[in-house]
Design an enzyme around this catalytic site. Structure first.
Site, mmCIF file in Angstrom:
data_model
loop_
_atom_site.group_PDB
_atom_site.id
_atom_site.type_symbol
_atom_site.label_atom_id
_atom_site.label_comp_id
_atom_site.label_asym_id
_atom_site.label_seq_id
_atom_site.Cartn_x
_atom_site.Cartn_y
_atom_site.Cartn_z
ATOM 1 N N TYR A 150 7.674 -80.715 90.555
ATOM 2 C CA TYR A 150 8.165 -80.262 89.258
ATOM 3 C C TYR A 150 7.459 -80.934 88.069
ATOM 4 O O TYR A 150 7.780 -80.688 86.924
ATOM 5 C CB TYR A 150 9.691 -80.476 89.149
ATOM 6 C CG TYR A 150 10.387 -79.369 88.381
ATOM 7 C CD1 TYR A 150 10.722 -78.171 88.994
ATOM 8 C CD2 TYR A 150 10.668 -79.515 87.029
ATOM 9 C CE1 TYR A 150 11.325 -77.153 88.281
ATOM 10 C CE2 TYR A 150 11.277 -78.495 86.307
ATOM 11 C CZ TYR A 150 11.608 -77.319 86.940
ATOM 12 O OH TYR A 150 12.208 -76.303 86.239
ATOM 13 N N ASN A 190 20.725 -71.031 92.198
ATOM 14 C CA ASN A 190 19.338 -70.678 91.846
ATOM 15 C C ASN A 190 18.392 -71.772 92.351
ATOM 16 O O ASN A 190 18.083 -71.808 93.517
ATOM 17 C CB ASN A 190 19.176 -70.405 90.353
ATOM 18 C CG ASN A 190 17.980 -69.507 90.091
ATOM 19 O OD1 ASN A 190 18.029 -68.338 90.455
ATOM 20 N ND2 ASN A 190 16.905 -70.012 89.510
ATOM 21 N N ALA A 191 17.948 -72.675 91.446
ATOM 22 C CA ALA A 191 17.236 -73.892 91.867
ATOM 23 C C ALA A 191 15.951 -73.637 92.646
ATOM 24 O O ALA A 191 15.491 -74.508 93.376
ATOM 25 C CB ALA A 191 18.167 -74.794 92.699
ATOM 26 N N GLU A 192 15.380 -72.430 92.501
ATOM 27 C CA GLU A 192 14.154 -72.123 93.246
ATOM 28 C C GLU A 192 14.343 -72.384 94.742
ATOM 29 O O GLU A 192 13.434 -72.824 95.443
ATOM 30 C CB GLU A 192 12.948 -72.908 92.686
ATOM 31 C CG GLU A 192 12.519 -72.460 91.317
ATOM 32 C CD GLU A 192 13.434 -72.984 90.216
ATOM 33 O OE1 GLU A 192 14.061 -72.149 89.552
ATOM 34 O OE2 GLU A 192 13.522 -74.199 90.026
ATOM 35 N N ASN A 221 26.411 -71.080 88.156
ATOM 36 C CA ASN A 221 25.154 -71.563 87.595
ATOM 37 C C ASN A 221 24.511 -70.476 86.749
ATOM 38 O O ASN A 221 24.276 -69.383 87.247
ATOM 39 C CB ASN A 221 24.190 -71.943 88.715
ATOM 40 C CG ASN A 221 22.941 -72.596 88.183
ATOM 41 O OD1 ASN A 221 22.976 -73.764 87.816
ATOM 42 N ND2 ASN A 221 21.861 -71.866 88.110
ATOM 43 N N GLU A 222 24.243 -70.785 85.515
ATOM 44 C CA GLU A 222 23.617 -69.813 84.617
ATOM 45 C C GLU A 222 24.246 -68.425 84.806
ATOM 46 O O GLU A 222 23.555 -67.452 85.078
ATOM 47 C CB GLU A 222 22.091 -69.782 84.811
ATOM 48 C CG GLU A 222 21.445 -71.097 84.414
ATOM 49 C CD GLU A 222 19.918 -71.059 84.342
ATOM 50 O OE1 GLU A 222 19.321 -70.151 84.925
ATOM 51 O OE2 GLU A 222 19.340 -71.950 83.696
ATOM 52 N N GLU A 258 20.966 -78.547 81.420
ATOM 53 C CA GLU A 258 19.598 -78.591 81.938
ATOM 54 C C GLU A 258 18.669 -78.498 80.752
ATOM 55 O O GLU A 258 18.731 -77.527 79.994
ATOM 56 C CB GLU A 258 19.290 -77.396 82.861
ATOM 57 C CG GLU A 258 19.946 -77.432 84.211
ATOM 58 C CD GLU A 258 19.591 -76.193 85.045
ATOM 59 O OE1 GLU A 258 18.501 -75.617 84.868
ATOM 60 O OE2 GLU A 258 20.438 -75.798 85.855
ATOM 61 N N TYR A 291 22.728 -80.337 92.681
ATOM 62 C CA TYR A 291 23.182 -79.104 93.301
ATOM 63 C C TYR A 291 23.532 -79.364 94.766
ATOM 64 O O TYR A 291 22.957 -80.240 95.406
ATOM 65 C CB TYR A 291 22.065 -78.066 93.314
ATOM 66 C CG TYR A 291 21.816 -77.319 92.034
ATOM 67 C CD1 TYR A 291 22.848 -76.747 91.306
ATOM 68 C CD2 TYR A 291 20.510 -77.132 91.574
ATOM 69 C CE1 TYR A 291 22.592 -76.019 90.150
ATOM 70 C CE2 TYR A 291 20.249 -76.402 90.420
ATOM 71 C CZ TYR A 291 21.291 -75.853 89.710
ATOM 72 O OH TYR A 291 21.027 -75.125 88.586
#
Ligand code: NAG
Ligand code: NAG
Ligand code: NAG
Length: 977
Positions: free
Chosen positions: A356, A139-141, A198-199, A290, A95
């Site tokens: 993670y 997104n990606a937290e 993304n999503e 993913e 990302y």
């Protein structure tokens, strides 16, 4: 004899025989590949319904997710890429975080740690293809899901074709697009695919999927020069955003409950994805952009160690093999290396670590699950038949081929090559730990065989899955069938087998058509010769030790070679091999004594060099090379942080009498475009004033009525935030925060009645945990404000606030520290002054340690320096380690290493106490500056219970030289307040 194989066994075929494989008579329908597709813009990356192709050659894309912004040390990217490559992977997906590249609208920066070019270059050097995912939403937290802070006050619905939003993204997409385009494979770079959005899967009602947005975004990609195929990752196989070239989806089937890592749902393993893929895009390969490689953890969570168990080797065996049962030929594991939410990267649902639980831990060490995944990736890397395969019985797996309804078996056949079959066996109930025994009735080229052919049965023990192959080409011979990782081999003249070395026992039986069945039981490693083919029969522990390395060829793609494998057993990590004349040179990492076995052509391995030193070679019983090599792990002495001299200064002068906030930003907006309507006379959203990260301080000036007795405020900061309130110099209370609330209303009593008409100031220090994500398109949920949503005074006659002032980081969006980027520093006085930076002159400060702390509510700042003198040729990762304080537990602390914030610790919420700090942020050979802030939220103050610098691993390493990121020193900050 009943042969019960409770040990998992792996086969390594080192085939040198010239035996000719024979095509069998098995009848099946053959599907011929459709015409290869491309997007009309280039012809290097093409695809069909089976796989991606690069320069016309099919490949299994085994990819792992890595975020460059979560590792600011540019020279460490190569280490991560080499570790991924050594696992048998060939790609990385990444990302790009818009918010750090355009912190102020129109000022786009790709400088310093934000430069993507070193990341591209390192990928190429390691032989890794890249899948670029520039968003704009990721997104990606990540704070704001990747959106910049200024988005929170920009009108229009984001993630839609609303023109306000399209104008907002244009500058970034064109700039990042051009940078990616320069590094496409068409221009000799590593980038093979680019993802749009993304999503884009859930849309806030009443809005629906915005096809116009898709169209315009893809056009922006093209306008910026991107030519490789476009992809999108639907959050599930739901058929959203299918206008890209190669649609695919995401899946996290084992969930995120790391606190119960051994609990799987009985139906956790998804089987419907194949049908969905066939329904959505049967003309494309089955791509998963993913797939779960770990889990994220939030404030008050379980920590990442159990997340690595939840998604450990058992998970990899069961869930990943289920994807292979569905002929997935592009498989990206999220995350493969998580990295660190240093500075203000995290969203409110996460803390500093973004480990993670992935195969490569945050300190870059390798977990056991790395070695399991290495087996799978290496297997598929040499299984071309898999690349044209199709599952045959996807809705009829239970009891198939085994007659045992406790098992599911998927038949995956190579429908183009027309020969090889893969049989994936797993438990029907994914949650069971039961042992199942079974035999297989499998069609082969010499007819249906009952396997094992010599009698006995196979076993699947609990959470496990096995792939049995049939008519499988192994080098120049064909394996008639294997029983999962145990092999029963094979068709080859002359049909005799003998054990060359090891303790395994074998049984053999001649089958029809010049085939030979072998059946064995082994622990450790047994080497068997069948004709001129040598088989290694390995238990899992031994299999984990093998590395398949490819000497580089020449030209720009030298490191992408998949030819001429050199196989080496032993070592913690083997990164690469090269051959010069008759000398084989291996680069690798050791954490103890390695016992190497080297399988390489004799002519190019007369001598073998490991990390620059010749190995003393001997021969194994079966004729390969052997050598022993002890790891060189010099002892080091680390500074004892508690015995260093520390300096202390008060970092909350705002509560002193006479403090002037004249230079602060006036919070005087009367309106906001923020979708959350404020309940205050002036807007008190920090974002509306350009403050988007770290601590925020508010000041309310009022004249007393004489009857006010308390102040009530509803403050919003994101999960686990807190706030403290002072009336003039007097602390009147805190909402210290918990792991649940993202906003909180609290009332703070005044200690005494104020004199009518007297002037007073309320100072409110609040934490900002990052912006929310914006997962639902058209929801604008990332605009959820940080600041004061409502306030009031308690009393018969209440005062009016005359002036509200606010500050966050110095300069706001025009942030001062260009080296460390827009999110690294917050609004504490010490941060505004640059006290966290190396070189700040603290000579006039008092002596004081963070482990002594402060004795009342407030903020203390601490500084010290120390030297490191690390030896060369090692990789010794370090962490800052704190321990939980149970006396005076309510406090928040930030840890700054050479000016980079690498730890945000909330003592009473946790869970993180170990904060890895990479080499390159830590200066391993020279001076380091450590700064610590402590914000005591309780009236009796706070201190760190302990603080230490600790090694988390010791590895002799062939890692490339690590260059420190700029550790820019303090410089005068004009206008700082
Ligand atoms: C963009 O969004 C804003 C705010 O929701 C709305 O008022 C405006 O009409 C939208 N404009 C377009 C062109 O969709
Ligand atoms: C596959 O099998 C069919 C039927 O037996 C045969 O006609 C065909 O030639 C085979 N194709 C290949 C590529 O082996
Ligand atoms: C070396 O690394 C392996 C793989 O992570 C690990 O299992 C082993 O415990 C390590 N050994 C030492 C001595 O650290």
């Amino acid at each position: 004899m009943k042969l019960l194989l409770s040990k998992a066994v792996t086969l390594l075929c080192a085939a040198s025989a010239l035996a000719k494989s024979r095509r069998g008579p098995r009848v099946q329908s053959v599907i011929l590949p459709r015409a290869t597709q491309n997007n009309g813009l280039q012809d290097i990356v093409t695809w069909d319904e089976y796989s991606l192709m690069i320069n016309g050659k099919r490949l299994m894309v085994f990819s792992g997710e890595v975020h460059p912004y979560r590792n600011p040390v540019q020279s460490l990217h190569l280490d991560i890429f080499q570790k991924i490559k050594a696992m048998g992977f060939n790609a990385v997906s990444f990302y790009v975080y818009w918010g750090i590249h355009e912190p102020k609208r129109g000022e786009i920066s790709f400088e310093g740690f934000r430069d993507l070019q070193p990341f591209f270059d390192a990928a190429k050097k390691a032989g890794i293809y890249l899948i670029a995912r520039p968003g704009p939403y990721i997104n990606a937290e990540t704070s704001g899901g990747g959106f910049p802070g200024w988005g929170t006050y920009t009108p229009g619905l984001w993630r839609t074709s609303n023109t306000t939003y399209m104008e907002a993204i244009e500058g970034y997409i064109k700039t990042v697009g051009a940078k990616i385009a320069e590094n496409e494979i068409t221009k000799g770079g590593p980038v093979i695919l680019v993802q749009a959005e993304n999503e884009y899967s859930g849309v806030q009602e009443p809005y629906t999927e915005d096809f116009e947005y898709h169209k315009q975004l893809l056009q922006l990609f093209r306008d910026s020069g991107l030519t490789v195929p476009t992809i999108t990752n639907d959050a599930w196989p739901g058929g959203h955003f299918t206008s890209v070239d190669i649609y695919g989806y995401d899946s996290y089937p084992n969930g995120f409950d790391c606190s119960n890592p051994y609990v799987w749902k009985s139906d956790a393993v998804p089987e419907w994805f194949w049908g969905a893929h066939q329904g959505i895009n049967p003309e494309d390969l089955h791509a998963v952009y993913e797939f779960q490689g770990g889990a994220f953890d939030g404030w008050g969570g379980s920590g990442y160690a159990p997340c690595a168990v939840l998604t450990g080797p058992e998970f990899e065996r069961v869930f990943y093999k289920n994807q292979y049962a569905m002929s997935t030929t592009l498989f990206n594991i999220y995350m493969i290396f998580g990295g660190t939410n240093w500075g203000g990267i995290a969203h409110p649902g996460g803390y500093t670590s973004y480990d993670y639980g992935s195969v490569i831990a945050e300190d870059r060490t390798l977990r056991e699950k790395y070695y399991e995944l290495k087996l799978q990736a290496n297997f598929l890397a040499v299984s071309p038949a898999y690349l044209t395969s199709r599952p045959q019985n996807i809705y009829d797996t239970q009891g198939s081929f085994t007659g045992n309804s406790a098992l599911k078996t998927t038949q995956v056949l190579d429908v183009v090559g027309n020969k090889t079959g893969f049989y994936v066996v797993r438990q029907t109930d994914a949650s069971t730990n039961a042992l199942q025994t079974y035999t297989l009735q499998l069609p082969t080229s010499i007819g249906t065989l009952s396997i094992p052919t010599i009698g006995g049965s196979l076993a699947l023990n609990g959470k496990d899955s096995k792939i049995h192959v049939v008519d499988y080409a192994a080098g120049s011979t064909t394996v008639l069938y294997t029983t999962a990782e145990i092999l029963t081999c094979l068709k080859i003249p002359p049909p005799v087998a003998k054990v060359l070395s090891g303790t395994g026992t074998i049984q053999q039986k001649s089958l029809a058509s010049n085939s030979l069945a072998l059946q064995y039981k082994t622990t450790g490693q047994t080497v068997v010769q069948v004709g001129s083919t040598v088989l290694y029969i390995l238990d899992r522990v031994n299999a984990y030790q093998f590395w398949v390395l490819h000497p580089p060829t020449s030209g720009p793609f030298a490191h992408y070679s998949t030819e001429n494998p050199i196989i080496v057993k032993g070592g913690y990590l083997l990164r690469s091999v090269s051959i010069r004349g008759s000398t084989l040179s291996i680069q690798g990492d050791l954490n103890n004594t390695a016992t190497f076995e080297i399988i390489a052509p004799a002519a190019s391995s007369k001598s073998v060099i490991f990390n620059g030193n010749a190995l003393a070679l001997s021969k194994t019983a079966h004729g390969t090379l052997a050598a022993k090599r002890a790891a060189k792990l010099p002892a080091i002495k680390l500074p004892n942080l508690s015995s260093l001299t520390w300096k202390y200064a008060d970092s909350l002068p705002e509560i002193r009498p006479g403090y002037s906030d004249a230079k602060w930003t006036a919070a005087d907006h009367n309106s906001t475009v923020n979708p959350t309507t404020p309940s205050t006379p002036v807007v008190l959203y920090a974002g509306d004033y350009g403050y988007h990260t770290g601590n925020i301080i508010w000041r309310a000036h009022f004249n007393a009525t004489g009857s006010e007795s308390a102040f009530t405020a509803n403050v919003r900061g994101g999960t686990a935030f807190g706030y403290s309130v002072w009336l003039d110099s007097t602390f009147i209370g805190s909402w210290a925060g918990d792991a649940v609330h993202s906003s909180y209303e609290s009332t703070f009593k005044f200690p005494l009645l104020l004199k009518e008409g007297s002037g007073h100031v309320l100072t409110i220090l609040q934490d900002h945990m990052g912006y929310e994500g914006d997962w639902w398109a058209a929801s604008d949920s990332f605009k959820e404000p940080r600041g004061i949503h409502s306030y009031s005074f308690v009393g018969d006659k209440v005062p009016t606030v005359n002036v509200w002032k606010v500050t966050g980081n110095l300069g706001g969006e025009s942030h001062v520290d260009r080296t460390r980027g827009p999110l690294n520093e917050g609004g504490l006085y010490g941060e505004r002054q640059g006290w966290h930076l190396p070189g700040f002159n603290d000579a006039r400060w008092a002596v004081g340690k963070p482990t002594t702390g402060i004795s009342s509510a407030g903020v203390g700042f601490y500084r010290t320096t120390f030297n490191l003198n690390m030896p060369k040729g090692v990789d010794y990762p370090l962490s800052l380690v704190v321990s939980n304080s149970t006396t005076n537990p309510l406090y928040r602390s930030q840890l700054y290493v050479n000016g980079y914030q690498f730890g945000k610790y909330v003592n009473h919420i946790g869970p993180q106490t170990v904060f890895p700090v990479p080499q390159g942020i830590l200066n391993y050979n020279g001076l380091n500056t450590l700064a610590v802030s402590i914000w005591a939220e309780g009236s009796t103050g706070a201190k760190l219970h302990s603080l230490a610098l600790q090694l988390t691993s010791k590895v002799e390493s062939s890692i490339s030289a690590i260059v420190n990121q700029p550790l820019t020193a303090w410089a005068p900050r004009p206008g700082a307040y």
